[in-house]
Design a protein around this motif. Structure first.
Motif, PDB file in Angstrom:
ATOM      1  N   UNK A  28     -19.468  73.246  41.595  1.00 25.26           N
ATOM      2  CA  UNK A  28     -18.679  74.380  42.057  1.00 25.26           C
ATOM      3  C   UNK A  28     -17.179  74.092  42.092  1.00 25.26           C
ATOM      4  N   UNK A  29     -16.806  72.860  41.843  1.00 24.32           N
ATOM      5  CA  UNK A  29     -15.391  72.548  41.732  1.00 24.32           C
ATOM      6  C   UNK A  29     -14.845  72.763  40.332  1.00 24.32           C
ATOM      7  N   UNK A  30     -15.693  73.194  39.393  1.00 25.19           N
ATOM      8  CA  UNK A  30     -15.268  73.359  38.011  1.00 25.19           C
ATOM      9  C   UNK A  30     -14.552  74.696  37.817  1.00 25.19           C
ATOM     10  N   UNK A  31     -13.447  74.738  37.060  1.00 27.72           N
ATOM     11  CA  UNK A  31     -12.690  75.988  36.903  1.00 27.72           C
ATOM     12  C   UNK A  31     -13.433  77.081  36.143  1.00 27.72           C
ATOM     13  N   UNK A  68     -12.439  76.910  26.157  1.00 24.44           N
ATOM     14  CA  UNK A  68     -11.852  77.400  27.404  1.00 24.44           C
ATOM     15  C   UNK A  68     -12.039  76.384  28.516  1.00 24.44           C
ATOM     16  N   UNK A  69     -13.245  75.818  28.610  1.00 23.18           N
ATOM     17  CA  UNK A  69     -13.501  74.810  29.627  1.00 23.18           C
ATOM     18  C   UNK A  69     -12.608  73.597  29.458  1.00 23.18           C
ATOM     19  N   UNK A  70     -12.443  73.150  28.223  1.00 21.32           N
ATOM     20  CA  UNK A  70     -11.579  71.995  27.959  1.00 21.32           C
ATOM     21  C   UNK A  70     -10.144  72.281  28.370  1.00 21.32           C
ATOM     22  N   UNK A  71      -9.665  73.486  28.056  1.00 15.36           N
ATOM     23  CA  UNK A  71      -8.292  73.869  28.404  1.00 15.36           C
ATOM     24  C   UNK A  71      -8.103  73.928  29.911  1.00 15.36           C
ATOM     25  N   UNK A  72      -9.011  74.592  30.606  1.00 15.63           N
ATOM     26  CA  UNK A  72      -8.869  74.749  32.058  1.00 15.63           C
ATOM     27  C   UNK A  72      -8.994  73.415  32.778  1.00 15.63           C
ATOM     28  N   UNK A  73      -9.835  72.535  32.263  1.00 17.36           N
ATOM     29  CA  UNK A  73     -10.014  71.233  32.917  1.00 17.36           C
ATOM     30  C   UNK A  73      -8.829  70.310  32.696  1.00 17.36           C
ATOM     31  N   UNK A  74      -7.922  70.702  31.790  1.00 22.24           N
ATOM     32  CA  UNK A  74      -6.689  69.935  31.611  1.00 22.24           C
ATOM     33  C   UNK A  74      -5.697  70.189  32.741  1.00 22.24           C
ATOM     34  N   UNK A  75      -5.875  71.303  33.442  1.00 20.92           N
ATOM     35  CA  UNK A  75      -5.027  71.584  34.605  1.00 20.92           C
ATOM     36  C   UNK A  75      -5.458  70.641  35.723  1.00 20.92           C
ATOM     37  N   UNK A  76      -4.541  69.873  36.300  1.00 14.68           N
ATOM     38  CA  UNK A  76      -4.922  68.922  37.356  1.00 14.68           C
ATOM     39  C   UNK A  76      -5.724  69.595  38.466  1.00 14.68           C
ATOM     40  N   UNK A  94      -6.079  68.923  41.573  1.00 13.64           N
ATOM     41  CA  UNK A  94      -5.329  69.140  42.818  1.00 13.64           C
ATOM     42  C   UNK A  94      -4.507  70.412  42.752  1.00 13.64           C
ATOM     43  N   UNK A  95      -4.012  70.752  41.572  1.00  9.27           N
ATOM     44  CA  UNK A  95      -3.241  71.977  41.401  1.00  9.27           C
ATOM     45  C   UNK A  95      -4.162  73.188  41.428  1.00  9.27           C
ATOM     46  N   UNK A  96      -5.290  73.106  40.717  1.00  4.91           N
ATOM     47  CA  UNK A  96      -6.246  74.214  40.700  1.00  4.91           C
ATOM     48  C   UNK A  96      -6.769  74.506  42.098  1.00  4.91           C
ATOM     49  N   UNK A  97      -7.034  73.466  42.854  1.00  2.00           N
ATOM     50  CA  UNK A  97      -7.633  73.636  44.174  1.00  2.00           C
ATOM     51  C   UNK A  97      -6.650  74.162  45.216  1.00  2.00           C
ATOM     52  N   UNK A  98      -5.369  74.285  44.833  1.00  3.08           N
ATOM     53  CA  UNK A  98      -4.398  74.883  45.735  1.00  3.08           C
ATOM     54  C   UNK A  98      -4.578  76.392  45.842  1.00  3.08           C
ATOM     55  N   UNK A  99      -5.277  76.976  44.864  1.00  2.47           N
ATOM     56  CA  UNK A  99      -5.522  78.415  44.919  1.00  2.47           C
ATOM     57  C   UNK A  99      -6.372  78.732  46.148  1.00  2.47           C
ATOM     58  N   UNK A 106      -9.298  80.131  48.414  1.00  2.07           N
ATOM     59  CA  UNK A 106      -9.147  79.768  49.827  1.00  2.07           C
ATOM     60  C   UNK A 106      -9.135  78.262  50.129  1.00  2.07           C
ATOM     61  N   UNK A 107      -8.893  77.395  49.151  1.00  2.00           N
ATOM     62  CA  UNK A 107      -8.650  75.962  49.362  1.00  2.00           C
ATOM     63  C   UNK A 107      -9.797  75.211  50.047  1.00  2.00           C
ATOM     64  N   UNK A 108     -11.018  75.641  49.833  1.00  2.00           N
ATOM     65  CA  UNK A 108     -12.153  75.016  50.524  1.00  2.00           C
ATOM     66  C   UNK A 108     -12.335  73.545  50.130  1.00  2.00           C
ATOM     67  N   UNK A 109     -12.083  73.223  48.860  1.00  2.03           N
ATOM     68  CA  UNK A 109     -12.300  71.844  48.420  1.00  2.03           C
ATOM     69  C   UNK A 109     -11.311  70.910  49.100  1.00  2.03           C
ATOM     70  N   UNK A 110     -10.060  71.300  49.154  1.00  2.00           N
ATOM     71  CA  UNK A 110      -9.050  70.461  49.806  1.00  2.00           C
ATOM     72  C   UNK A 110      -9.361  70.288  51.289  1.00  2.00           C
ATOM     73  N   UNK A 111      -9.854  71.332  51.917  1.00  4.76           N
ATOM     74  CA  UNK A 111     -10.213  71.232  53.337  1.00  4.76           C
ATOM     75  C   UNK A 111     -11.396  70.290  53.531  1.00  4.76           C
TER      76      UNK A 111
END
Length: 281
Positions: free
Chosen positions: A18-21, A241-249, A251-256, A258-263
């Motif tokens: 569920x952490x995958x973009x 598409x998956x390869x492209x999105x997974x290139x985004x760090x 930590x940056x993606x998880x800032x969106x 509601x930030x559940x992963x970072x919490x």
């Protein structure tokens, strides 16, 4: 690892997947699939204004998935109780018979659940997230928990790929595309947008929506009456598409929000970080 790891925990396939973009593309596929059940869709149409509050609805779904996956046990159970209470107060009218029914009927809840879990698994896996068949079965079985949260008997929820396939075969005669489904289809291709953002909608959103539609099973394409590219082409596009999105760090993606992963990582420590390579551990 200190603290409450929640209902799934970092040892689950769900926690890592569920952490995958590509979950965002999978969520749109789920909407297309869910719209094929007239009674389930009528419950949505009569009890929400998805045209005016599409972003809010999408975020509420993301919040449910994020809370139940990465939140504490108390937070997940509280979210489930709130949803069950809300559903118990809502009803809809059957578009064919005029019968009044509750949106919390088990058959309707099961359809929504299976359409979501099948879409999450199908899109993320097909886009290159590494899962064996045994791990895919484990993912489906884990979501008997999320089925319970919305009011389903876990024993009635498919527990592996074979049972999920059998469920869709059984329910297919009930599926149809009527006016409500056409409205959802049109909305997903052309959601209301500020005039200044229309070019971005055409370039970005429509491509994502078309990719989500293309990943639907063949019977869904037949019902919607709109063809999709050949399966091999769809798979290539999903992987690209998956390869492209997974290139985004991450930590940056998880800032969106509601930030559940970072919490969850703040609560449990850095070892709780989701990653594909952890699934096989």
């Amino acid at each position: 690892m200190d603290g409450d790891a929640g209902l799934f925990t970092p040892d689950s396939v769900t926690w890592q997947m569920h952490g995958d973009p590509m979950m965002w593309v999978a969520g749109i596929r789920a909407l297309y699939l869910q719209a094929l059940h007239p009674r389930a869709l009528r419950g949505v149409m009569e009890n929400s204004d998805f045209r005016r509050d599409a972003w809010g609805r999408l975020m509420r779904t993301a919040n449910f998935v994020g809370t139940t996956t990465y939140g504490t046990t108390e937070a997940a159970e509280r979210t489930g109780a709130r949803i069950r209470k809300l559903h118990s107060m809502l009803g809809a009218t059957d578009p064919d018979t005029g019968e009044r029914y509750g949106v919390d009927e088990p058959d309707l809840l099961l359809w929504v659940h299976c359409a979501e879990i099948d879409s999450y698994l199908h899109v993320v896996r097909r886009s290159g997230f590494p899962l064996t068949d045994a791990q895919a079965d484990r993912y489906i079985a884990e979501h008997r928990v999320s089925g319970r949260l919305v009011g389903l008997d876990p024993a009635a929820v498919p527990g592996d790929q074979e049972e999920m396939t059998a469920y869709f075969e059984k329910v297919r005669p009930q599926l149809a595309v009527g006016a409500d489904a056409r409205a959802v289809d049109d909305f997903l291709l052309r959601p209301p947008t500020h005039p200044l953002l229309i070019p971005a909608r055409e370039v970005l959103w429509r491509r994502v929506a078309r990719l989500a539609y293309a990943s639907l099973p063949p019977y869904a394409h037949e019902l919607y009456g709109r063809p999709a590219p050949r399966p091999a082409v769809v798979t290539r596009r999903l992987r690209a598409t998956g390869t492209l999105l997974r290139c985004v760090p991450a930590r940056l993606r998880w800032q969106l929000p509601p930030k559940h992963i970072l919490r969850a990582m703040a609560r449990l420590g850095p070892a709780a970080r989701p990653a594909p390579y952890k699934v096989g551990r």
